[in-house]
Design a protein around this motif. Structure first.
Motif, short mmCIF file in Angstrom:
data_model
loop_
_atom_site.label_atom_id
_atom_site.label_comp_id
_atom_site.label_asym_id
_atom_site.label_seq_id
_atom_site.Cartn_x
_atom_site.Cartn_y
_atom_site.Cartn_z
N SER A 1 -0.21 -0.99 -7.57
CA SER A 1 0.36 -1.76 -6.48
C SER A 1 -0.47 -1.58 -5.21
CB SER A 1 1.80 -1.28 -6.23
OG SER A 1 2.52 -1.26 -7.42
N GLU A 2 -0.01 -2.16 -4.15
CA GLU A 2 -0.67 -1.99 -2.86
C GLU A 2 -0.50 -0.55 -2.39
OE1 GLU A 2 -2.51 -4.28 -1.28
OE2 GLU A 2 -2.23 -5.45 -3.11
N PRO A 3 -1.38 -0.07 -1.49
CA PRO A 3 -1.30 1.33 -1.05
C PRO A 3 0.07 1.75 -0.56
CG PRO A 3 -3.33 0.32 -0.27
CD PRO A 3 -2.54 -0.77 -0.92
N GLU A 4 0.78 0.88 0.16
CA GLU A 4 2.10 1.25 0.66
C GLU A 4 3.09 1.46 -0.48
OE1 GLU A 4 2.82 2.15 3.71
OE2 GLU A 4 0.69 1.86 4.09
N GLU A 5 2.98 0.61 -1.50
CA GLU A 5 3.87 0.78 -2.65
C GLU A 5 3.55 2.06 -3.41
OE1 GLU A 5 5.18 -2.85 -4.95
OE2 GLU A 5 3.37 -3.61 -4.00
N ILE A 6 2.26 2.35 -3.50
CA ILE A 6 1.84 3.58 -4.17
C ILE A 6 2.47 4.80 -3.50
CG2 ILE A 6 -0.14 5.12 -4.50
CD1 ILE A 6 -0.24 3.01 -6.51
N LYS A 7 2.41 4.83 -2.16
CA LYS A 7 2.96 5.97 -1.42
C LYS A 7 4.46 6.09 -1.64
CE LYS A 7 -0.63 6.11 2.13
NZ LYS A 7 -0.98 5.94 3.54
N GLU B 1 -8.37 12.01 -8.21
CA GLU B 1 -9.62 11.25 -8.37
C GLU B 1 -9.49 9.80 -7.93
OE1 GLU B 1 -10.54 11.92 -12.46
OE2 GLU B 1 -11.65 13.78 -12.04
N ASN B 2 -8.24 9.36 -7.67
CA ASN B 2 -8.02 7.99 -7.20
C ASN B 2 -7.87 7.99 -5.67
OD1 ASN B 2 -6.23 5.61 -6.38
ND2 ASN B 2 -6.81 5.08 -8.49
N THR B 3 -8.64 7.13 -4.99
CA THR B 3 -8.65 7.13 -3.53
C THR B 3 -7.25 6.94 -2.94
OG1 THR B 3 -10.86 6.16 -3.59
CG2 THR B 3 -9.69 6.04 -1.51
N TRP B 4 -6.46 6.06 -3.56
CA TRP B 4 -5.14 5.75 -3.00
C TRP B 4 -4.13 6.88 -3.18
CZ3 TRP B 4 -4.29 -0.03 -4.84
CH2 TRP B 4 -5.18 -0.84 -4.13
N THR B 5 -4.35 7.72 -4.16
CA THR B 5 -3.35 8.75 -4.44
C THR B 5 -3.83 10.16 -4.11
OG1 THR B 5 -4.10 8.76 -6.74
CG2 THR B 5 -2.19 7.41 -6.23
N ASN B 6 -5.00 10.27 -3.52
CA ASN B 6 -5.52 11.60 -3.15
C ASN B 6 -4.89 12.04 -1.84
OD1 ASN B 6 -7.00 13.94 -3.03
ND2 ASN B 6 -8.86 12.94 -2.30
N GLU B 7 -3.59 12.36 -1.89
CA GLU B 7 -2.81 12.70 -0.71
C GLU B 7 -2.64 14.23 -0.62
OE1 GLU B 7 -1.61 10.72 1.63
OE2 GLU B 7 -2.31 8.84 0.74
N PRO B 8 -2.30 14.75 0.59
CA PRO B 8 -2.15 16.20 0.76
C PRO B 8 -1.16 16.83 -0.23
CG PRO B 8 -2.20 15.13 2.90
CD PRO B 8 -2.17 14.03 1.88
#
Length: 408
Positions: free
Chosen positions: A174-180, A224-231
């Protein structure tokens, strides 16, 4: 073979289902699961006669791919000959589109994780589906992870699968916001998977490394995924690295649990401790403070050898913050243990009795430890309760062994 096929089922079943679900769509999720299950049944029958092939994983992928092609072929016959007039989907006839390459498997599993965690599906069903489809958990294992019955889990899975078909939900990043928005249930699933391996309750094996390593693999996929590499993702991986560093010291020669203070610290895996520190530093970037940050910090302090006032006071502060952020009975009990290290047993007993956790064998085990040397009769009473309420024979033996050492 008796060990190999269950191991491969754990590691490969979910990969095959993810790729096939992405190809067929969630409206045929049962077909994908049937093909994956039938592939392992074929392996069991074939390998028992012909022997284990040189490349078992490659063999499984080839058989699954052929079974999927047969399914597509039957769909084509149905659409072309039995239901003439229905517009034919040329893509369905493309038999080469069953891609079980490593890249597509990883992409499919990542997309599957976030598709299952769609907001249209209840949170409890999201985690149950993830454990079943992505991690290959049995119904009993999921029931133990949720501390509920198999009937309840079956109903959650049924509701989740029905929603997947009816929504309809597509398997696409999904879009980055949906991913978060969907990241938290994904992390909860990975956390539960690791815990089931590290504190295994559903079998008489105290530690199941395969589950722990699978959880770490899924977490690494997110990093390893840019969108999900969160703290918080880095914090969770740090936590798992710190715990995994003690794999070789958690069991004795008889396969029984060894409490941390009795472990041989020379056998701790320093490479994993270093990696845990690396991911914990990455987790500190940004303004997010999650339960995984605090649990990773606690696990990090536990890698410091020896007892120091600074160590236990810092761990206690982390538990205080953790309980404010995310209360669990297990965290509350662990805090009492640390509280005793800082303020002594008498003060910790007062704190523990406020919890009043009934039918919790960890609670009785803690009280047994705290009362030892203060009131040995009460200590024995609580150790006996802990043994009676333990969930496995392995746990009972570990508690009896512990009780004998502190209260012989």
């Amino acid at each position: 073979m008796n060990n190999l096929i269950p191991h491969l089922f754990r590691t490969e079943y979910s990969k095959i289902v993810s790729v096939l679900c992405r190809r067929f769509g969630f409206h045929q999720i049962e077909v994908a699961e049937d093909i994956a299950s039938d592939t392992f049944l074929t392996a069991w029958q074939s390998w028992g006669i012909e022997g284990i092939p040189p490349n078992p994983v490659g063999w499984l992928y080839l058989v699954a791919k052929n079974k999927a092609k047969n399914q597509l072929h039957r769909n084509t016959i149905w659409q072309d000959k039995i239901m003439p007039g229905i517009q034919h989907d040329q893509n369905i006839a493309d038999e080469e589109d069953i891609d079980l390459s490593l890249e597509n498997i990883m992409d499919s599993q990542l997309q599957m994780m976030f598709a299952i965690c769609h907001p249209a599906i209840a949170a409890e069903s999201q985690i149950a589906l993830s454990l079943r489809i992505l991690c290959g958990f049995g119904i009993e294992e999921i029931a133990d992870a949720f501390q509920t019955s198999k009937d309840v889990i079956n109903k959650r899975l049924l509701r989740g699968k029905t929603k997947l078909r009816q929504a309809p939900i597509e398997i696409n990043i999904s879009e980055p916001e949906e991913i978060k928005a969907r990241l938290e249930p994904v992390l909860t699933t990975i956390y539960l998977l690791f815990n089931e391996g590290y504190y295994s309750m559903s079998t008489n094996k105290a530690v199941r490394r395969d589950l722990c390593l699978e959880a770490m693999r899924l977490c690494i996929m997110l990093i390893e995924n840019t969108w999900t590499n969160e703290p918080q993702v880095n914090a969770l991986l740090a936590l798992m690295c710190f715990h995994a560093s003690r794999f070789d010291t958690r069991l004795d020669d008889q396969g029984e649990l060894v409490v941390m203070e009795m472990q041989n610290t020379e056998l701790w895996n320093t490479d994993l401790i270093s990696k845990g520190g690396y991911f914990l530093r990455n987790a500190a970037k940004g303004h997010i403070l999650s339960r995984y940050h605090l649990e990773a910090a606690i696990a990090c302090w536990h890698t410091v050898k020896g007892d120091t006032v600074e160590k236990w006071e810092n761990i206690l502060q982390c538990y205080n913050q953790l309980l404010d952020l995310h209360y669990t009975p297990a965290a509350a009990l662990n805090r009492i243990y640390v509280f005793a290290k800082v303020y002594g047993k008498n003060a910790a007993i007062c704190e523990a009795e406020k919890l009043a956790l009934k039918n919790n064998h960890f609670y009785d085990l803690l009280l047994g430890e705290l009362y030892t040397g203060i009131d040995d009769n009460k200590a024995q009473f609580h150790f006996d309760h802990a043994v009676n309420n333990a969930k496995s024979e392995l746990e009972k033996r570990a508690i009896e062994k512990r009780a004998f050492k502190v209260c012989p």
